[in-house]
Each structure stands twice: as C-alpha cells, then as structure tokens.
Design a protein around this motif. Structure first.
Motif, PDB file in Angstrom:
ATOM      1  N   PHE A 276      -6.824 -33.409 -21.998  1.00  0.00           N
ATOM      2  CA  PHE A 276      -6.311 -32.746 -20.795  1.00  0.00           C
ATOM      3  C   PHE A 276      -7.252 -32.970 -19.617  1.00  0.00           C
ATOM      4  CE2 PHE A 276      -6.166 -29.205 -17.856  1.00  0.00           C
ATOM      5  CZ  PHE A 276      -4.818 -29.033 -17.625  1.00  0.00           C
ATOM      6  N   TRP A 277      -8.532 -32.638 -19.791  1.00  0.00           N
ATOM      7  CA  TRP A 277      -9.456 -32.703 -18.665  1.00  0.00           C
ATOM      8  C   TRP A 277      -9.837 -34.142 -18.328  1.00  0.00           C
ATOM      9  CZ3 TRP A 277      -9.626 -29.166 -15.297  1.00  0.00           C
ATOM     10  CH2 TRP A 277      -9.382 -27.839 -15.639  1.00  0.00           C
ATOM     11  N   SER A 278      -9.766 -35.036 -19.278  1.00  0.00           N
ATOM     12  CA  SER A 278      -9.965 -36.453 -18.966  1.00  0.00           C
ATOM     13  C   SER A 278      -8.841 -36.955 -18.063  1.00  0.00           C
ATOM     14  CB  SER A 278     -10.023 -37.270 -20.259  1.00  0.00           C
ATOM     15  OG  SER A 278     -10.097 -38.647 -19.987  1.00  0.00           O
ATOM     16  N   THR A 279      -7.604 -36.545 -18.375  1.00  0.00           N
ATOM     17  CA  THR A 279      -6.459 -36.942 -17.553  1.00  0.00           C
ATOM     18  C   THR A 279      -6.560 -36.357 -16.153  1.00  0.00           C
ATOM     19  OG1 THR A 279      -5.087 -37.023 -19.555  1.00  0.00           O
ATOM     20  CG2 THR A 279      -3.935 -36.977 -17.448  1.00  0.00           C
ATOM     21  N   VAL A 280      -6.922 -35.083 -16.055  1.00  0.00           N
ATOM     22  CA  VAL A 280      -7.117 -34.462 -14.735  1.00  0.00           C
ATOM     23  C   VAL A 280      -8.202 -35.203 -13.960  1.00  0.00           C
ATOM     24  CG1 VAL A 280      -7.863 -32.372 -13.538  1.00  0.00           C
ATOM     25  CG2 VAL A 280      -6.287 -32.202 -15.463  1.00  0.00           C
ATOM     26  N   GLY A 281      -9.273 -35.562 -14.636  1.00  0.00           N
ATOM     27  CA  GLY A 281     -10.368 -36.265 -13.976  1.00  0.00           C
ATOM     28  C   GLY A 281      -9.942 -37.605 -13.394  1.00  0.00           C
ATOM     29  N   PHE A 282      -9.113 -38.341 -14.119  1.00  0.00           N
ATOM     30  CA  PHE A 282      -8.656 -39.631 -13.603  1.00  0.00           C
ATOM     31  C   PHE A 282      -7.673 -39.462 -12.447  1.00  0.00           C
ATOM     32  CE2 PHE A 282     -10.403 -41.599 -17.456  1.00  0.00           C
ATOM     33  CZ  PHE A 282     -10.929 -42.755 -16.910  1.00  0.00           C
ATOM     34  N   PHE A 283      -6.842 -38.419 -12.497  1.00  0.00           N
ATOM     35  CA  PHE A 283      -5.981 -38.150 -11.344  1.00  0.00           C
ATOM     36  C   PHE A 283      -6.825 -37.798 -10.116  1.00  0.00           C
ATOM     37  CE2 PHE A 283      -2.242 -37.341 -14.235  1.00  0.00           C
ATOM     38  CZ  PHE A 283      -1.400 -38.264 -13.635  1.00  0.00           C
ATOM     39  N   ALA A 284      -7.914 -37.054 -10.336  1.00  0.00           N
ATOM     40  CA  ALA A 284      -8.823 -36.738  -9.226  1.00  0.00           C
ATOM     41  C   ALA A 284      -9.482 -38.005  -8.695  1.00  0.00           C
ATOM     42  CB  ALA A 284      -9.879 -35.740  -9.697  1.00  0.00           C
ATOM     43  N   LEU A 285      -9.851 -38.908  -9.602  1.00  0.00           N
ATOM     44  CA  LEU A 285     -10.449 -40.175  -9.180  1.00  0.00           C
ATOM     45  C   LEU A 285      -9.444 -41.014  -8.394  1.00  0.00           C
ATOM     46  CD1 LEU A 285     -12.878 -42.113  -9.301  1.00  0.00           C
ATOM     47  CD2 LEU A 285     -11.916 -43.005 -11.451  1.00  0.00           C
ATOM     48  N   GLN A 286      -8.200 -41.039  -8.854  1.00  0.00           N
ATOM     49  CA  GLN A 286      -7.160 -41.768  -8.130  1.00  0.00           C
ATOM     50  C   GLN A 286      -7.018 -41.220  -6.711  1.00  0.00           C
ATOM     51  OE1 GLN A 286      -3.159 -40.887  -9.267  1.00  0.00           O
ATOM     52  NE2 GLN A 286      -2.300 -42.753  -8.414  1.00  0.00           N
ATOM     53  N   TYR A 287      -7.012 -39.902  -6.591  1.00  0.00           N
ATOM     54  CA  TYR A 287      -6.891 -39.281  -5.267  1.00  0.00           C
ATOM     55  C   TYR A 287      -8.091 -39.639  -4.389  1.00  0.00           C
ATOM     56  CZ  TYR A 287      -5.869 -35.711  -1.765  1.00  0.00           C
ATOM     57  OH  TYR A 287      -5.593 -35.067  -0.588  1.00  0.00           O
ATOM     58  N   ALA A 288      -9.288 -39.604  -4.980  1.00  0.00           N
ATOM     59  CA  ALA A 288     -10.499 -39.890  -4.210  1.00  0.00           C
ATOM     60  C   ALA A 288     -10.544 -41.340  -3.749  1.00  0.00           C
ATOM     61  CB  ALA A 288     -11.731 -39.574  -5.054  1.00  0.00           C
ATOM     62  N   LEU A 289      -9.955 -42.250  -4.526  1.00  0.00           N
ATOM     63  CA  LEU A 289      -9.975 -43.672  -4.183  1.00  0.00           C
ATOM     64  C   LEU A 289      -8.839 -44.072  -3.241  1.00  0.00           C
ATOM     65  CD1 LEU A 289     -10.921 -45.232  -7.648  1.00  0.00           C
ATOM     66  CD2 LEU A 289     -12.403 -44.870  -5.651  1.00  0.00           C
ATOM     67  N   GLY A 290      -8.019 -43.131  -2.835  1.00  0.00           N
ATOM     68  CA  GLY A 290      -6.983 -43.432  -1.850  1.00  0.00           C
ATOM     69  C   GLY A 290      -5.564 -43.187  -2.305  1.00  0.00           C
ATOM     70  N   GLY A 291      -5.338 -42.946  -3.609  1.00  0.00           N
ATOM     71  CA  GLY A 291      -3.983 -42.701  -4.097  1.00  0.00           C
ATOM     72  C   GLY A 291      -3.571 -41.271  -3.891  1.00  0.00           C
TER      73      GLY A 291
ATOM     74  N   LEU B 124      -1.783 -56.605 -12.018  1.00  0.00           N
ATOM     75  CA  LEU B 124      -3.086 -56.398 -11.385  1.00  0.00           C
ATOM     76  C   LEU B 124      -2.939 -55.974  -9.927  1.00  0.00           C
ATOM     77  CD1 LEU B 124      -5.036 -59.423 -12.907  1.00  0.00           C
ATOM     78  CD2 LEU B 124      -5.191 -57.014 -13.566  1.00  0.00           C
ATOM     79  N   GLY B 125      -1.927 -56.524  -9.256  1.00  0.00           N
ATOM     80  CA  GLY B 125      -1.685 -56.122  -7.873  1.00  0.00           C
ATOM     81  C   GLY B 125      -1.212 -54.685  -7.743  1.00  0.00           C
ATOM     82  N   SER B 126      -0.654 -54.127  -8.842  1.00  0.00           N
ATOM     83  CA  SER B 126      -0.148 -52.755  -8.775  1.00  0.00           C
ATOM     84  C   SER B 126      -1.274 -51.735  -8.619  1.00  0.00           C
ATOM     85  CB  SER B 126       0.652 -52.425 -10.043  1.00  0.00           C
ATOM     86  OG  SER B 126      -0.182 -52.338 -11.189  1.00  0.00           O
ATOM     87  N   PHE B 127      -2.515 -52.094  -9.017  1.00  0.00           N
ATOM     88  CA  PHE B 127      -3.624 -51.144  -8.870  1.00  0.00           C
ATOM     89  C   PHE B 127      -3.845 -50.812  -7.397  1.00  0.00           C
ATOM     90  CE2 PHE B 127      -4.360 -52.578 -13.140  1.00  0.00           C
ATOM     91  CZ  PHE B 127      -4.920 -51.493 -13.774  1.00  0.00           C
ATOM     92  N   LYS B 128      -3.727 -51.821  -6.552  1.00  0.00           N
ATOM     93  CA  LYS B 128      -3.865 -51.578  -5.115  1.00  0.00           C
ATOM     94  C   LYS B 128      -2.758 -50.655  -4.631  1.00  0.00           C
ATOM     95  CE  LYS B 128      -4.210 -54.002  -0.686  1.00  0.00           C
ATOM     96  NZ  LYS B 128      -4.193 -55.333  -0.006  1.00  0.00           N
ATOM     97  N   TRP B 129      -1.565 -50.826  -5.165  1.00  0.00           N
ATOM     98  CA  TRP B 129      -0.435 -49.976  -4.779  1.00  0.00           C
ATOM     99  C   TRP B 129      -0.661 -48.542  -5.252  1.00  0.00           C
ATOM    100  CZ3 TRP B 129       3.359 -47.250  -7.537  1.00  0.00           C
ATOM    101  CH2 TRP B 129       4.462 -46.825  -6.765  1.00  0.00           C
ATOM    102  N   HIS B 130      -1.145 -48.384  -6.491  1.00  0.00           N
ATOM    103  CA  HIS B 130      -1.378 -47.038  -7.028  1.00  0.00           C
ATOM    104  C   HIS B 130      -2.476 -46.302  -6.261  1.00  0.00           C
ATOM    105  CE1 HIS B 130       1.367 -47.405 -10.346  1.00  0.00           C
ATOM    106  NE2 HIS B 130       0.751 -48.460 -10.845  1.00  0.00           N
ATOM    107  N   LEU B 131      -3.425 -47.037  -5.709  1.00  0.00           N
ATOM    108  CA  LEU B 131      -4.548 -46.421  -5.002  1.00  0.00           C
ATOM    109  C   LEU B 131      -4.336 -46.398  -3.493  1.00  0.00           C
ATOM    110  CD1 LEU B 131      -7.511 -47.964  -7.029  1.00  0.00           C
ATOM    111  CD2 LEU B 131      -6.481 -45.699  -7.283  1.00  0.00           C
ATOM    112  N   SER B 132      -3.092 -46.535  -3.061  1.00  0.00           N
ATOM    113  CA  SER B 132      -2.792 -46.543  -1.633  1.00  0.00           C
ATOM    114  C   SER B 132      -1.989 -45.305  -1.252  1.00  0.00           C
ATOM    115  CB  SER B 132      -2.002 -47.804  -1.261  1.00  0.00           C
ATOM    116  OG  SER B 132      -0.727 -47.790  -1.887  1.00  0.00           O
TER     117      SER B 132
END
Length: 601
Positions: free
Chosen positions: A456-471, A383-391
C-alpha cells in the motif's frame, strides 16, 4: 457427527458467498442497464483501441441488434468520403439497412451502418465493387465514439493486458457495451476471493477474513471501475493477485504476478519494492549480507543493461551506454562466480524472481500489440509513454492529487443519470494512516502483515513521486490499486487490536437462546462446554498464596554474652585451648579481697 468447527466453516462460506454474491449482483445489474448501453467514461478510449487491435490482427468482433449487424465504413481521408459516401447510402437502401441507426461521423472520415445479417455479405460485395480498395475499409462491430483519429487509436501509452480481456470478450460474446464489461465484473469477484484468502493466510481467522472481504465488497472505487470497461479494475485484480502470492511465500509466482500487474497499468508494479526486500531477506539468510549486497549490484546492473538496450532499440540512446553497462554486468557476474561459487543458486533465485519473471509477466500480454506495430515501434511507444505519464495534461474539473483520495476530495464522474462515480472510501484509506501506529504491535503477532501494508505505502510513494516529477494529472479512480491491500490490512489490524470478548459472549448468548428456543441440544451443550472451559482457564490463571520459604532448623546454645543462633546443618563447634603460654589464672572473690588488703597494709 457434525462438529462446531464444521458449522463455523459453513457459516463462514455462507457469509463470504453472500457478500460476494450481493456485490456482483449489484455490479452486473448496473453494468447491464439499458441507459448504459453506450460508452461510459474512458471506455471511449479503451474499447475502440481494442476493436482496432482486433481488426489489425485480422479478427472481427460482431454487434448484432434486432437482426441487424453493425458495420463501420472507414474512408482513408475526407476527400474519399465525400466522393464515395453516396455509394454507402445506396447500399443501405438497396440492402434494407436500418436508416435510423446510421451515424455519419464528423471528426473522422467514416459512417456507421446497420445491415440485416443475412445480407451483410452482399452489402460488403457492393462496396467492394464500387469503391477502390485503397479508399476505404470496414470494421464490423459497435459504432465508434466520434473522436479525432479514433479509428487508428491503439492506446499504446498503456500496457495491453486489460485490453486483452476486452478483446477476448468481444470475440467470444460480441461487441456490445455490457459484454465489454463482463471480464471486469468476473475478475471483481475473483479479487474479493483473493482478498479473503490473503487475510485468512495472515490470521487464520474467519472473522478477520470477512472484515477484509466486506471492505472490498462495498468499496465504491472498485464498484465504479468494475461496471465500466476501464483498465483500473484489472490493476486492482492483479495487485490483489501479487499480494496473495507474496503472502503465501511463492517468490517466483510473485515475480510473475508483479509483471502481470504492471502489464495492466504501470501503477500496478508500484509494489515491486516489497518483493525486492523479501528477496533480499532471503538472499541474506542463505548467503549473508555481503553476498546479498553484491547480488543487488548485479541485479541493478542487469536491469540498467536491459533499459539501455531498450532505449538503444527505440533510437533514444546511443549504443555506448548499453555496451558499457553490459561489460560491467559481465565483470560483476564473473567476479561473483569466481569468488562465491557456493552462492550461485541464491543468486539465480534472486535474479529469476526479481527480474526475469517480472519481465516475462509484463511482455507476454504485449504480444498482440508487438505483432500489430512491430517490436521496435511498440518499444518506442512504451518508452515514450513515460514522458506522457510524467506530464501535466492541462486543466480538468475532476483532477484529484493522490492525497485527496484519502478524504474523497474530488471524485471522478464516469456517467450522470445514472450516476457512476469513482468515490474513494475515506474510512479505509485514512485507517491506513492510523495503522502506521498499530502495525509494530500487530507485526509481532502476524509478521505477514508487512506484505499488504508495505505494498500500500509503496504504491502511495510512487504516486507521490509521479506527482513530484510532473505527473500532476491524477484522478480518484487511480486509487483502485490501493484498495485490495488496504482491505487486507484493515481486516488483520482490526482483528488484532479490538477486544472481541464482548462480541463472543453475546454470540454465545444468542446461540444458547436459539438452542433452548428451538430445542437444538448441540447448541446448548456447545455453549455450556465453552463457558466451562473458560471458567477453568480463568481459575487456573488466578494467583495463589505465596508459599513459605523453608528455613533450616535452629537451636540456642549457651555462650557468653547474648544467645546466638547456630544452624544444625553446620554442627556444634567445640572450643579447644590453644597450645603454649602460661595457664590462665582464675581467682575467687575472697582471695582477691585478701590480696588487696595485704597490699594496702
């Protein structure tokens, strides 16, 4: 008698085997090079973590080179190392160790030595007799990279499935650089087979399947991650497996497959929305929209309850959140059971494939890590890794945000001389942008195209969300998760939108010439028969003359005024005098003239 259908199948298998074999030969040849007999890229993290996990499980991997076996002597701290290092040096001399292979680690308290295999037990006994038990321990196998605290690193910020394969290879084959990479190389071949079968399932076309296979066989991202012991090749494999299972309509296995994909790296589960939508469509078909929406509510409540309980066990949330969500979930299930008892079976199928099996697929590979650190600690790390992934991890020369993958903006270099570079394929990824405009047309003919295209586009969308949230620390090799479904989409769409008549005619010409030149009568007859059928089909499709519309026969009848057409079908109408009134008076010209004259006179 050999038919042309069988000949096509044989040629298809030969072409597919040739492409898969060529790509695997290149990958195996690269991975086994002598100048790559060391850590490459992120192997410095994943391989030591796998070795440490094995050690804590009570298992040992072995590295044997020219009759010497590698041993890492790890001290509890720098003071212990300074005090007992001379004991290790004495043992190396005493038992004729390979002095040139000795490595004195600088960033953690340890020494790597190589001892003749037949004298290894005596070496271990000497250390045990001369160094206190709590001052050191030994880990057999390949030497560690000289990194801070690497002897304790378990890489728990990433799930374990990819490292499970590395550990298995270490135990079966040995702790050598090439052996670390063997599972990824084998699964790279398996990935190509999955892509081939998925494209064939959608189109039933050998050509479309071979197009899809070609793009994974030559993809530089897959090749770079396959020749190194990286986690990303396993992500690509299990994303391909998930796409394959969902395309074939196996909902439960698809749920388990998405769990396995997420158990390699969390990005492997980015295609989950496609599974969810397929399950929602099934629920709507079986129970109607209203019950389907209530099933979604139950799934969301149940998922949030699992999350809240996990956060509670990890000491991140209070128990009240879990308790409130648990109560709401029970009430929702009770209400559904009471009011929609006939829809319980669709609800069970929805929850099984949408939640239970994905969780099972994710948790099973984590059992070794849970055994090593305990469930609560493992859960806390996960659970703590989510903060790491979004940093943001700080500046890095190889950082490539997700949009740069589409044009290979900044490739990640795993190794120089030989160069192993995680280039992306702009032809493949940019085609997925163009395919947006072609998919509606293809979908009407091949509705299963929405599965790989959506993943494909679902995966791209989540990578975009990760980037937007700080990752914002993203690298080009993350695109490995996009390649299998992009290749399937490429094969299907190109097959559907390209006019292949010119190619077919040319191939028939070549086949005819080969048949005439080599006197293969079957080839000649096949071409002639094929073209005869084509000509007949074209002749049948030619528009003929428009037939005349038959009209009923007509005759002319005598009537005052202009002639009038009267249909025979209606019959001739007879005029009848109307009854009553004075008789009609007819006067001749003479009588009319006499009468007029008399009136004048």
């Amino acid at each position: 008698m050999v038919t042309m259908r069988q000949v096509k199948l044989v040629l298809f298998i030969l072409f597919a085997a040739g492409m898969i074999g060529a790509s695997l030969w290149y990958a195996f040849d690269t991975a086994s090079r002598a100048d790559l007999n060391d850590y490459v890229g992120d192997e410095v993290w994943y391989v030591p973590a796998s070795r440490n996990m094995l050690h804590r499980l009570g298992l040992e991997a072995h590295y044997v080179h020219n009759g010497y076996e590698g041993v890492n002597v790890i001290f509890s701290n720098d003071d212990e190392k300074a005090e007992y290092e001379h004991v290790v040096d004495e043992a190396i001399i005493m038992y004729e160790g390979n002095m040139s292979a000795t490595v004195n680690y600088q960033k953690f308290p340890g020494i790597y030595v190589e001892i003749p295999r037949e004298k290894l037990d005596d070496f271990m006994g000497y250390l045990q007799n001369n160094i206190p038990e709590n001052a050191y321990y030994t880990v057999t196998g390949f030497r560690y990279p000289d990194k801070d605290n690497i002897q304790n690193y378990l890489n728990l910020e990433h799930p374990l499935l990819g490292k499970d394969f590395i550990m298995l290879s270490m135990l079966i084959l040995g702790d050598k650089p090439f052996y670390w990479r063997v599972p990824g190389l084998i699964l790279y071949g398996f990935l190509q087979i999955l892509v081939l079968l998925t494209a064939y399932r959608i189109t039933k076309s050998y050509l479309a399947s071979l197009i899809a296979l070609f793009f994974v066989a030559v993809d530089p991202t897959l090749q770079a991650t396959a020749v190194t012991a990286m986690l990303d090749i396993y992500v690509g494999v299990f994303v391909a497996l998930f796409t394959f299972l969902l395309t074939y309509g196996w909902r439960n296995w698809s749920g388990f497959g998405i769990g396995l994909a997420g158990a390699t790296k969390l990005s492997g589960a980015f295609g989950y929305p496609v599974l969810f939508l397929r399950l929602l469509a099934d629920a709507k078909e079986k129970a109607g929209w209203r019950k389907a929406i209530r099933m979604v509510v139950i799934l969301i409540l149940l998922g949030l309850t699992v999350v809240a309980y996990s956060e509670y066990l990890a000491d991140y949330w209070d128990a009240k959140y879990f308790q409130i969500l648990a109560i709401l979930t029970v009430l929702a299930v009770a209400e559904f059971t009471y009011s929609s008892r006939e829809a319980l079976e669709p609800l069970l199928a929805f929850l099984t494939a949408g939640l239970s099996l994905p969780l099972l697929g994710f948790l099973l590979p984590e059992i070794p890590a849970i055994k090593v650190v305990g469930f609560n600690d493992w859960l806390r790390n996960f659970l703590g890794s989510f903060k790491w992934h979004l940093s943001y991890k700080g500046p890095n020369p190889w950082t490539a945000p997700f949009w740069e993958w589409f044009y290979n903006g900044n490739s990640f270099h795993f190794h120089f001389n030989p160069d192993i570079v995680a280039d992306t394929n702009p032809t493949l990824l940019l085609f997925m942008v163009v395919a947006i405009f072609a998919v509606p047309y293809v979908w009407k003919r091949r509705n299963l195209i929405l599965v790989p295209f959506g993943i494909f586009w679902s995966t791209v969308g989540f990578f975009a969300l990760q980037y937007a949230l700080g990752g914002k620390t993203q690298f080009s090799f993350y695109a490995t998760a996009l390649v299998p479904e992009a290749a399937v989409t490429m094969g299907v769409v190109v097959y559907e939108i390209v006019n292949w008549d010119a190619f077919r005619e040319s191939l028939l010409d070549y086949l005819y010439w080969i048949g005439r030149g080599l006197r293969i009568r079957r080839f000649v007859e096949y071409v002639e028969e094929k073209r005869k059928k084509s000509e007949e089909a074209e002749r049948a499709e030619e528009p003929g003359l428009i037939p005349a519309i038959p009209l009923p026969p007509t005759v002319y009848v005598e009537h005052r005024g202009l002639p009038k057409k009267v249909s025979l079908a209606r019959g001739r109408r007879e005029r009848k005098s109307r009854p009553g009134g004075l008789p009609k008076k007819y006067v001749t010209d003479e009588s009319s003239q006499t009468t007029n004259e008399s009136r004048v006179s």
